[in-house]
Design a protein around this motif. Structure first.
Motif, PDB file in Angstrom:
ATOM      1  N   SER A   1       4.071  -0.514   8.668  1.00 39.58           N
ATOM      2  CA  SER A   1       3.362  -0.940   9.869  1.00 39.58           C
ATOM      3  C   SER A   1       2.534   0.225  10.410  1.00 39.58           C
ATOM      4  N   ILE A   2       1.690  -0.089  11.386  1.00 40.90           N
ATOM      5  CA  ILE A   2       0.897   0.941  12.056  1.00 40.90           C
ATOM      6  C   ILE A   2       1.161   0.849  13.555  1.00 40.90           C
ATOM      7  N   TYR A   3       0.862   1.948  14.239  1.00 47.81           N
ATOM      8  CA  TYR A   3       1.011   1.974  15.688  1.00 47.81           C
ATOM      9  C   TYR A   3       0.055   3.025  16.252  1.00 47.81           C
ATOM     10  N   TYR A   4      -0.196   2.919  17.529  1.00 39.35           N
ATOM     11  CA  TYR A   4      -1.035   3.893  18.209  1.00 39.35           C
ATOM     12  C   TYR A   4      -0.152   4.915  18.894  1.00 39.35           C
ATOM     13  N   ASP A   5      -0.389   6.192  18.612  1.00 38.12           N
ATOM     14  CA  ASP A   5       0.333   7.285  19.254  1.00 38.12           C
ATOM     15  C   ASP A   5      -0.541   7.785  20.403  1.00 38.12           C
TER      16      ASP A   5
ATOM     17  N   CYS B   1       0.984   5.507  10.892  1.00 36.16           N
ATOM     18  CA  CYS B   1       1.664   4.464  10.120  1.00 36.16           C
ATOM     19  C   CYS B   1       3.122   4.843   9.909  1.00 36.16           C
ATOM     20  N   LYS B   2       3.930   3.806   9.728  1.00 32.60           N
ATOM     21  CA  LYS B   2       5.345   3.977   9.417  1.00 32.60           C
ATOM     22  C   LYS B   2       5.529   3.575   7.957  1.00 32.60           C
ATOM     23  N   PHE B   3       6.243   4.414   7.232  1.00 26.81           N
ATOM     24  CA  PHE B   3       6.514   4.130   5.831  1.00 26.81           C
ATOM     25  C   PHE B   3       7.913   3.558   5.677  1.00 26.81           C
ATOM     26  N   LYS B   4       8.086   2.799   4.621  1.00 28.24           N
ATOM     27  CA  LYS B   4       9.382   2.228   4.294  1.00 28.24           C
ATOM     28  C   LYS B   4       9.655   2.514   2.826  1.00 28.24           C
ATOM     29  N   GLU B   5      10.902   2.847   2.517  1.00 29.39           N
ATOM     30  CA  GLU B   5      11.258   3.151   1.137  1.00 29.39           C
ATOM     31  C   GLU B   5      11.274   1.871   0.315  1.00 29.39           C
ATOM     32  N   ASP B   6      10.726   1.939  -0.877  1.00 29.04           N
ATOM     33  CA  ASP B   6      10.675   0.787  -1.783  1.00 29.04           C
ATOM     34  C   ASP B   6      11.823   0.907  -2.778  1.00 29.04           C
ATOM     35  N   PHE B   7      12.806   0.045  -2.627  1.00 26.22           N
ATOM     36  CA  PHE B   7      13.982   0.068  -3.501  1.00 26.22           C
ATOM     37  C   PHE B   7      13.815  -0.852  -4.706  1.00 26.22           C
ATOM     38  N   GLU B   8      12.671  -1.514  -4.832  1.00 23.16           N
ATOM     39  CA  GLU B   8      12.459  -2.462  -5.931  1.00 23.16           C
ATOM     40  C   GLU B   8      12.631  -1.784  -7.276  1.00 23.16           C
ATOM     41  N   GLY B   9      13.397  -2.394  -8.111  1.00 21.67           N
ATOM     42  CA  GLY B   9      13.593  -1.878  -9.460  1.00 21.67           C
ATOM     43  C   GLY B   9      14.661  -0.832  -9.567  1.00 21.67           C
ATOM     44  N   GLU B  10      15.253  -0.442  -8.444  1.00 20.55           N
ATOM     45  CA  GLU B  10      16.307   0.575  -8.471  1.00 20.55           C
ATOM     46  C   GLU B  10      17.661  -0.115  -8.353  1.00 20.55           C
ATOM     47  N   ASP B  11      18.656   0.477  -8.912  1.00 23.26           N
ATOM     48  CA  ASP B  11      20.022  -0.018  -8.752  1.00 23.26           C
ATOM     49  C   ASP B  11      20.518   0.421  -7.398  1.00 23.26           C
ATOM     50  N   GLU B  12      20.888  -0.554  -6.550  1.00 27.69           N
ATOM     51  CA  GLU B  12      21.354  -0.211  -5.195  1.00 27.69           C
ATOM     52  C   GLU B  12      22.855  -0.185  -5.147  1.00 27.69           C
TER      53      GLU B  12
ATOM     54  N   MET C   1       0.866  -1.173   0.000  1.00 28.41           N
ATOM     55  CA  MET C   1       0.000   0.000   0.000  1.00 28.41           C
ATOM     56  C   MET C   1       0.905   1.225   0.000  1.00 28.41           C
ATOM     57  N   TYR C   2       0.942   1.914  -1.142  1.00 28.23           N
ATOM     58  CA  TYR C   2       1.873   3.019  -1.339  1.00 28.23           C
ATOM     59  C   TYR C   2       1.321   4.354  -0.873  1.00 28.23           C
ATOM     60  N   ASP C   3       2.246   5.247  -0.534  1.00 29.64           N
ATOM     61  CA  ASP C   3       1.920   6.623  -0.181  1.00 29.64           C
ATOM     62  C   ASP C   3       1.545   7.346  -1.470  1.00 29.64           C
ATOM     63  N   PRO C   4       0.312   7.852  -1.586  1.00 27.82           N
ATOM     64  CA  PRO C   4      -0.081   8.518  -2.826  1.00 27.82           C
ATOM     65  C   PRO C   4       0.714   9.793  -3.098  1.00 27.82           C
ATOM     66  N   GLY C   5       1.287  10.387  -2.053  1.00 32.88           N
ATOM     67  CA  GLY C   5       2.080  11.595  -2.231  1.00 32.88           C
ATOM     68  C   GLY C   5       3.510  11.312  -2.680  1.00 32.88           C
ATOM     69  N   ASP C   6       3.972  10.086  -2.463  1.00 31.59           N
ATOM     70  CA  ASP C   6       5.331   9.683  -2.851  1.00 31.59           C
ATOM     71  C   ASP C   6       5.348   8.170  -3.025  1.00 31.59           C
TER      72      ASP C   6
END
Length: 62
Positions: free
Chosen positions: A39-43, A51-62, A27-32
């Protein structure tokens, strides 16, 4: 002490997110679209589910 039912609900959502992410059904961030929900957490201070976002490196040269 946290409410056990609410904690179970958050844990259930996180298990579903983990299964979806593992199967590349993220489930991607529509803004980026380079980030997806990891994951999600209660503040407690804000009294909100966050929610916590994670960068998607798929398809990129690392």
């Amino acid at each position: 002490m946290a409410n056990p039912a609410f904690t179970a609900l958050i844990n259930s959502f996180n298990a579903q997110l983990a299964a979806m992410n593992k199967n590349d059904f993220k489930m991607y961030d529509p803004g980026d679209c380079g980030y997806f929900i990891d994951s999600i957490y209660y503040d407690n201070d804000k009294d909100k589910i966050m929610c916590k976002f994670k960068e998607d490196f798929e398809g990129e040269d690392e």
